[in-house]
Write an enzyme that holds these catalytic residues in place. Structure first.
Site, short mmCIF file in Angstrom:
data_model
loop_
_atom_site.label_atom_id
_atom_site.label_comp_id
_atom_site.label_asym_id
_atom_site.label_seq_id
_atom_site.Cartn_x
_atom_site.Cartn_y
_atom_site.Cartn_z
CD GLU A 99 40.81 6.30 119.52
OE1 GLU A 99 41.65 6.27 118.53
OE2 GLU A 99 39.65 6.13 119.50
CG ASP A 100 41.86 8.92 116.37
OD1 ASP A 100 41.24 8.92 117.23
OD2 ASP A 100 41.33 8.87 115.13
CG ASP A 103 34.05 13.65 119.61
OD1 ASP A 103 34.06 14.99 119.83
OD2 ASP A 103 32.93 13.18 118.88
CG PHE A 152 35.09 16.17 111.78
CD1 PHE A 152 34.23 15.46 112.77
CD2 PHE A 152 35.59 15.73 110.69
CE1 PHE A 152 34.62 13.91 112.71
CE2 PHE A 152 35.86 14.40 110.45
CZ PHE A 152 35.14 13.51 111.35
NE ARG A 165 41.59 6.22 107.96
CZ ARG A 165 40.95 6.21 108.96
NH1 ARG A 165 41.36 7.06 109.97
NH2 ARG A 165 39.77 5.58 109.11
#
Ligand code: IMP
Ligand code: MG
Length: 178
Positions: A99-100, A103, A152, A165
């Site tokens: 996963e990136d 959070d 963020f 991206r």
């Protein structure tokens, strides 16, 4: 390429490359002699995934999954569903979900819970980034690239409203920047 909302580089290409090397080395050692299925959580993890798998030197197969959470903008809402499932039967297999970012933890908690019902031999999570201060559910990654503050971020696969991206590094995004 950067607009003013992209405030500054938080993690450089060099740092990402070095850390990805380290994670790939650990994974290669941990899975020596095993066959691995690596699942890319689309879309955010695709850039990291592509770099990571090329540094791993055990035989592996790749698969993809898409999780959607209801809600938009910069936060994850409570409910997550799978909008594109994996193609492999993972029962009895060694699996790493990539996963990136972790959070609130809601996405990965949901995905791992669902995948565990399919009885893999093992299931671990590798994430490029982790924002531990934002956690809403108890969740920890097994291989984590960088722990970051509550900002963020965009770039290296991560988006804001599907943009950014393609930035080569991880940058802080400020929606109110001009
Ligand atoms: P979680 O379910 O709250 O852990 O959210 C994980 C997902 O939210 C990630 O896969 C990202 O798509 C998205 N996300 C969370 N934080 C960020 C960020 O800082 N930048 C871009 N996407 C993020
Ligand atoms: Mg994502």
């Amino acid at each position: 390429m950067y607009d003013k909302k992209v405030e500054k580089v938080l993690i450089t290409r060099e740092q990402i490359e070095k850390r990805t090397d380290e994670l790939a080395k650990r994974i290669s050692e941990d899975y020596k002699g095993k066959r691995l299925i690596m699942i890319c959580v689309l879309t955010g993890a695709m850039v990291f995934f592509a770099d990571l798998i090329r540094k791993i030197d055990v035989p592996l197969e790749v698969d993809t999954i898409v999780a959607s959470s209801y809600g938009s903008g910069t936060t994850t809402s409570g409910s997550v569903r799978i909008s594109k499932d994996i193609k492999y039967d993972i029962s009895g297999k060694s699996v790493i979900l990539v996963e990136d970012i972790i959070d609130t933890g809601v996405t990965l908690k949901t995905l791992t819970k669902m995948l565990m019902t399919r009885a893999p031999e093992s299931l671990r999570v590798c994430a490029l980034l982790d924002k531990p201060s934002r956690r809403k559910v108890d969740f920890e990654g097994d291989y984590v690239g960088f722990s970051i503050p509550d900002e963020f971020v965009v770039g290296y696969g991560l988006d804001y409203a599907e943009q950014y991206r393609n930035l080569p590094e991880v940058c802080i995004y400020r929606p109110d920047g001009e």
